[in-house]
Design a protein around this motif. Sequence first.
Motif, mmCIF file in Angstrom:
data_model
loop_
_atom_site.group_PDB
_atom_site.id
_atom_site.type_symbol
_atom_site.label_atom_id
_atom_site.label_comp_id
_atom_site.label_asym_id
_atom_site.label_seq_id
_atom_site.Cartn_x
_atom_site.Cartn_y
_atom_site.Cartn_z
ATOM 1 N N VAL A 124 1.090 -1.150 -0.009
ATOM 2 C CA VAL A 124 0.274 0.091 0.185
ATOM 3 C C VAL A 124 1.204 1.263 0.221
ATOM 4 O O VAL A 124 0.164 2.229 -0.431
ATOM 5 N N GLN A 125 1.696 1.447 1.244
ATOM 6 C CA GLN A 125 2.561 2.182 0.899
ATOM 7 C C GLN A 125 3.229 3.275 -0.399
ATOM 8 O O GLN A 125 3.811 4.151 -0.694
ATOM 9 N N ALA A 126 3.809 1.753 -0.684
ATOM 10 C CA ALA A 126 4.160 1.795 -2.569
ATOM 11 C C ALA A 126 3.401 2.608 -3.784
ATOM 12 O O ALA A 126 3.903 3.182 -3.764
ATOM 13 N N ALA A 127 2.313 2.135 -3.623
ATOM 14 C CA ALA A 127 1.538 2.475 -4.728
ATOM 15 C C ALA A 127 0.709 4.029 -4.124
ATOM 16 O O ALA A 127 0.491 4.811 -4.529
ATOM 17 N N VAL A 128 0.708 4.283 -2.382
ATOM 18 C CA VAL A 128 0.691 5.763 -2.374
ATOM 19 C C VAL A 128 2.262 6.316 -2.515
ATOM 20 O O VAL A 128 1.843 7.532 -2.977
ATOM 21 N N GLY A 129 3.705 5.681 -3.380
ATOM 22 C CA GLY A 129 4.513 6.526 -3.466
ATOM 23 C C GLY A 129 4.400 7.011 -4.406
ATOM 24 O O GLY A 129 4.967 7.906 -5.087
ATOM 25 N N ARG A 130 3.759 6.291 -5.640
ATOM 26 C CA ARG A 130 3.751 5.959 -6.394
ATOM 27 C C ARG A 130 2.382 7.375 -7.801
ATOM 28 O O ARG A 130 2.289 7.207 -9.176
ATOM 29 N N GLY A 131 2.168 7.082 -6.240
ATOM 30 C CA GLY A 131 0.400 8.153 -6.671
ATOM 31 C C GLY A 131 -0.630 6.992 -7.118
ATOM 32 O O GLY A 131 -1.943 7.536 -7.838
ATOM 33 N N ASP A 132 -0.694 6.069 -6.770
ATOM 34 C CA ASP A 132 -1.615 5.260 -7.555
ATOM 35 C C ASP A 132 -2.967 4.432 -6.233
ATOM 36 O O ASP A 132 -4.280 4.886 -6.643
ATOM 37 N N LEU A 133 -2.374 5.851 -4.857
ATOM 38 C CA LEU A 133 -3.341 5.448 -3.904
ATOM 39 C C LEU A 133 -3.198 6.432 -3.718
ATOM 40 O O LEU A 133 -1.827 7.354 -3.261
ATOM 41 N N PRO A 134 -4.356 7.532 -2.859
ATOM 42 C CA PRO A 134 -4.591 8.334 -2.401
ATOM 43 C C PRO A 134 -3.046 8.658 -0.874
ATOM 44 O O PRO A 134 -3.553 7.458 0.052
ATOM 45 N N PRO A 135 -2.630 9.881 -0.585
ATOM 46 C CA PRO A 135 -2.106 9.804 0.445
ATOM 47 C C PRO A 135 -2.581 9.673 1.805
ATOM 48 O O PRO A 135 -3.866 9.692 2.313
ATOM 49 N N GLY A 136 -2.209 9.295 2.567
ATOM 50 C CA GLY A 136 -2.737 8.760 4.219
ATOM 51 C C GLY A 136 -3.334 7.628 3.765
ATOM 52 O O GLY A 136 -4.218 7.005 5.003
ATOM 53 N N THR A 137 -3.655 6.749 2.973
ATOM 54 C CA THR A 137 -4.852 5.194 2.763
ATOM 55 C C THR A 137 -4.539 4.715 4.162
ATOM 56 O O THR A 137 -3.086 4.187 4.108
ATOM 57 N N ASP A 138 -5.475 4.342 4.413
ATOM 58 C CA ASP A 138 -5.556 3.504 5.447
ATOM 59 C C ASP A 138 -5.063 1.954 5.289
ATOM 60 O O ASP A 138 -6.273 1.123 4.596
ATOM 61 N N THR A 139 -3.993 1.183 5.713
ATOM 62 C CA THR A 139 -3.981 0.039 5.287
ATOM 63 C C THR A 139 -4.778 -0.901 5.314
ATOM 64 O O THR A 139 -5.722 -2.119 4.918
ATOM 65 N N ALA A 140 -5.269 -0.961 7.509
ATOM 66 C CA ALA A 140 -5.853 -2.187 8.143
ATOM 67 C C ALA A 140 -7.381 -2.201 7.724
ATOM 68 O O ALA A 140 -8.079 -2.720 6.887
ATOM 69 N N LEU A 141 -7.695 -0.337 7.010
ATOM 70 C CA LEU A 141 -9.528 -0.240 6.764
ATOM 71 C C LEU A 141 -9.345 -0.752 5.676
ATOM 72 O O LEU A 141 -10.298 -1.206 4.736
ATOM 73 N N LEU A 142 -8.699 -0.649 4.478
ATOM 74 C CA LEU A 142 -8.232 -1.437 3.011
ATOM 75 C C LEU A 142 -8.297 -2.707 3.450
ATOM 76 O O LEU A 142 -9.210 -3.428 2.208
ATOM 77 N N ALA A 143 -7.395 -3.281 4.121
ATOM 78 C CA ALA A 143 -7.640 -4.983 4.198
ATOM 79 C C ALA A 143 -9.343 -5.313 5.149
ATOM 80 O O ALA A 143 -9.564 -6.647 4.036
#
Length: 205
Positions: free
Chosen positions: A140-159
């Motif tokens: 998830v953090q890699a995706a945020v870093g690439r701009g694929d997900l918005p900053p602050g995306t909550d990994t636990a909530l996504l899971a």
Amino acid sequence: MATWGNVRPGGRTARTQASVFAATLEELAEQGFDRLSTEAVADRAGVHKTTVYRRWKTKGNLVAAALEDVLDPTFRLLPDTDDLDGSMRAIARDFVAAMAGRAGIATVRALVSGGHASAEIRELIDRFFAARIARIDPVVQAAVGRGDLPPGTDTALLAKHVAGPLYYRALVMADTLTEADADLAAASALAGARLGLFAPVPEPA
């Protein structure tokens, strides 16, 4: 208290433990946590009930130990972190695979039939999911870093939104889940994540 990576016994002790754990899962799948009894487990395993009581003390300890014995605390290796969709499909398929076997059925029965009231089982399940969230977070953090997900995306909530529909269908609808179902859950959760549903809402200016 159960912990990941317990040292497994050998010889006769190992055979006894394997029989008791197998009997516990069978009883759990058939009776649920509330109705499971240590005496019934001992009878099914072909051991004296004092053997079970002496080693595991309480029903919660016994069930937690049996579940821990079969629950793998780590995901399989995920695809390349540049492939967010592939990684989330793999994660969702792992949830489906975990629920497909006898151990998965027993785990589900434990949770919906009183298992949440047991501190031992609650701790086990919390650590089980914490280990998985920790495995997902770099993706998830890699995706945020690439701009694929918005900053602050909550990994636990996504899971939770990947696993939630799958558990609902398994628990409430009694559906037999497939990899296609897993892929749909992953795609749906990712669609929400990309819309920013799992990221903090900016404060108004």
